[in-house]
Design an enzyme around this catalytic site. Structure first.
Site, mmCIF file in Angstrom:
data_model
loop_
_atom_site.group_PDB
_atom_site.id
_atom_site.type_symbol
_atom_site.label_atom_id
_atom_site.label_comp_id
_atom_site.label_asym_id
_atom_site.label_seq_id
_atom_site.Cartn_x
_atom_site.Cartn_y
_atom_site.Cartn_z
ATOM 1 N N GLU A 180 15.845 1.269 2.983
ATOM 2 C CA GLU A 180 15.742 0.282 4.055
ATOM 3 C C GLU A 180 16.283 -1.029 3.497
ATOM 4 O OE1 GLU A 180 15.084 1.122 6.953
ATOM 5 O OE2 GLU A 180 14.035 3.029 6.766
ATOM 6 N N CYS A 196 14.218 -8.974 7.055
ATOM 7 C CA CYS A 196 15.423 -8.149 6.930
ATOM 8 C C CYS A 196 16.093 -7.911 8.276
ATOM 9 C CB CYS A 196 15.102 -6.823 6.249
ATOM 10 S SG CYS A 196 13.905 -5.799 7.120
#
Length: 475
Positions: free
Chosen positions: A218, A252
Site C-alpha cells: 500500500e 497517502c
C-alpha cells in the site's frame, strides 16, 4: 515485558518461529477467530483515550477529533464488518466444472496461509496497523506486526494492547528502526503487507523476494482532484480542503494537487482561503490543526516551499506564516500553503507532497487535465468533481488510479465493500473487508471426482472410439 524495548535480530527469528509453530499446531477455527475479534474490539474501545494521548504526543499535536474519526472509528467499523460477515466469507463456494467434467463437483475453500507480517506507517499509526491485522485474524492467521519507529509512543501502546488481547504466539509486535524493519521484511512470512512510500516499498519487495513471500504493498503517489466547470466552486473547495488538510496533509490518499478550469482558478484560490480561515483561524491556537511528524519531514516540506519561491512561483499562505521557519521554534507547525501554477520541474510536482502544501493548476480543456495526470505515475487515488456523468467517465476512462471518490475526497477508504489498494507505483494488491480476508487467505481450489468419470476412458491407446471422442471434445 518492556513495551518500549527494541526487538533484536535473534528475537525476530525466534518469535516468527514460535508464531509458525503455534499456528501449525492449532489453526484458529471460526469460533476462536470471532472470539479474538470481539476481545480486540472491547480492549480497543476501552483504550481509545490512551491511544489519542499517545498519537498526540508523537505528533507534538494532532486533532483529537481526527484521531477519533481516522483511527478509532474506522478500526471499530472494520472489526464490526468482519464479525458480521466472517461466516459467509469463510464458507466454501461452489464452482462450476462445465459439462466436460460432469458429474464431478468443485469448490473454492478460503484457508489461512499461516503467519502474516505487517509493516505499518507513522501517519495513521493505529488504523493502518490494526485494519490489516483484523483481516489477517479473520482469515485464521497468526500475525507479526512491526509499527513505525517514528511514532514510538503509539507503537508501544499497540504492543501493550495486543499483548493484553492475544497470546504471544498468536500476535506479536516488533519494535525498532530501519534495521529492524529490513530484517523483519526478510523473514519467511506466508504473506507480507507494507504500507508506506514507493521507495521503501521497492526495498520491502526486494527483501521478500528470496523467500518468494507474497506481498501486498500500500504505497502512495500524487493523487489529483479535477474540478470540472459544472461543479460549484465553493463546494469543491470545502471537500478538497478536507481531503488535503486532515492530518496536515500527511495522508497517502490525500489530495496532492488540484486541476481547475482556467476561468475559475482564481475563484477557487479565494474559496480555499475562505475555507481554511473558517476551519482553523489562528492555526497556532487551533486544536484542530495537526503538526508535522518530525524535523526531517518538516525540512523536506520547507524545501519544497523554498524551491517554489526560488522559481518565482506564486506562493500563498492564507492563514499567515508560522512563528518561524525552523521546526524547533514553530513546534513543527507548517501552515497551509498554496502554490499556483507550478511547472513540471518544481519539487511540489516531482514528489508526493505528504504535507499541507497544495499546488493549484488550471486547464483549458478536460483533455488537457487528463494529459497532465497521465504524465505522472498512476496515483493511489483520484477525485473527479462533476455532476455530468460524461465528464466523470472521460476522466475514469483516461486514468487508472488505485481508487476513486467522485465529488468528494477520501471517502472510498472507509467503505468496507470496496477494495483498497494501488496499482504499479501506488501499490500491489488490496485490503479491507472481504478483500483483506481473501488477501490473507489461500483460495484453495478443490475438485471432487464422481464415482464414474470420463477420465477412466481417456487413456492410451488413443484409437477408435477414444480417438473420435478426444477429437470431438477438442472442437
Amino acid at each position: 515485558m518492556d513495551i518500549t524495548a527494541d526487538t533484536t535480530p535473534d528475537e525476530l527469528v525466534s518469535t516468527h518461529r514460535a508464531l509458525r509453530a503455534a499456528w501449525q499446531a492449532r489453526k484458529p477455527d471460526l469460533d476462536s477467530r470471532r472470539a479474538d475479534l470481539e476481545r480486540l474490539r472491547e480492549a480497543f474501545r476501552a483504550q481509545v483515550p490512551a491511544m489519542d494521548a499517545a498519537i498526540r504526543a508523537d505528533f507534538g499535536h494532532r486533532s483529537e477529533h481526527e484521531n477519533l474519526i481516522s483511527e478509532a472509528m474506522v478500526v471499530i467499523a472494520e472489526i464490526d464488518h468482519a464479525l458480521a460477515h466472517l461466516r459467509r466469507w469463510a464458507r466454501p463456494r461452489r464452482a462450476a466444472v462445465g459439462w466436460r467434467f460432469w458429474p464431478a463437483r468443485a469448490q473454492v475453500r478460503p484457508v489461512p496461509v499461516g503467519v502474516v507480517g505487517i509493516l505499518s506507517p507513522w501517519n495513521y499509526p493505529v488504523n493502518l496497523a490494526l485494519m490489516p491485522l483484523v483481516s489477517a485474524i479473520a482469515a485464521g492467521n497468526h500475525v507479526y506486526l512491526k509499527p513505525s519507529e517514528h511514532t514510538p509512543r503509539t507503537s508501544a501502546w499497540l504492543r501493550q494492547l495486543l499483548a493484553d488481547v492475544f497470546p504471544a504466539d498468536r500476535v506479536a509486535v516488533a519494535l525498532g528502526g530501519p534495521e529492524v524493519g529490513a530484517a523483519f521484511a526478510a523473514l519467511p512470512f506466508d504473506h507480507l503487507l507494507f504500507t508506506g512510500s514507493t521507495a521503501v516499498g521497492r526495498k520491502v519487495m526486494a527483501a521478500a523476494a528470496p523467500n518468494l513471500t507474497p506481498v501486498t504493498l500500500e504505497l502512495g503517489g500524487k493523487a489529483p482532484a479535477v474540478v470540472c466547470p459544472d461543479f460549484p466552486i465553493e463546494k469543491a473547495a470545502a471537500r478538497i480542503a478536507t481531503g488535503k488538510w486532515i492530518n496536515a496533509g500527511q495522508t497517502c490518499i490525500g489530495v496532492d494537487y488540484v486541476l481547475v478550469d482556467a476561468a475559475r482558478r482564481d475563484a477557487f484560490v479565494e474559496a480555499i482561503g475562505a475555507e481554511l480561515r473558517a476551519r482553523y483561524g489562528d492555526i497556532a491556537a487551533s486544536p484542530d490543526y495537526t503538526r508535522i511528524i518530525n524535523d526531517a519531514q518538516y525540512a523536506r516540506l520547507q524545501g519544497y516551499i523554498d524551491d517554489a519561491h526560488a522559481r518565482g512561483l506564486r506562493v500563498l499562505t492564507p492563514l499567515g506564516e508560522a512563528a518561524s521557519t525552523g521546526p524547533e521554534q514553530s513546534g513543527r507547525l507548517l501552515p497551509p500553503t498554496l502554490v499556483i501554477e507550478p511547472d513540471a520541474e518544481a519539487e511540489v510536482m516531482r514528489h508526493e507532497i505528504f504535507g499541507p502544501i497544495l499546488p493549484i493548476l488550471s486547464y483549458r480543456s478536460l483533455d488537457e487535465a487528463i494529459a497532465t495526470i497521465q504524465r505522472l505515475p498512476r496515483p493511489l487515488s483520484l477525485y473527479p468533481f462533476s455532476h455530468d456523468d460524461a465528464n466523470v467517465n472521460r476522466i475514469l476512462d483516461g486514468i487508472l488510479p488505485g481508487g476513486v471518490t467522485v465529488n468528494d475526497t477520501l471517502v472510498h477508504f472507509g467503505v468496507h465493500g470496496l477494495p483498497f489498494g494501488g496499482i504499479g507505483p501506488s501499490g500491489i494488491g488490496a485490503i479491507h473487508g472481504r478483500y483483506g480476508f481473501e488477501t490473507f487467505s489461500k483460495l484453495l481450489p478443490v475438485f471432487r471426482q464422481a464415482r464414474w468419470a470420463g477420465s477412466d476412458l481417456i487413456k492410451p491407446p488413443y484409437k477408435g472410439r477414444i480417438d473420435r471422442m478426444i477429437r470431438w471434445l477438442a472442437k
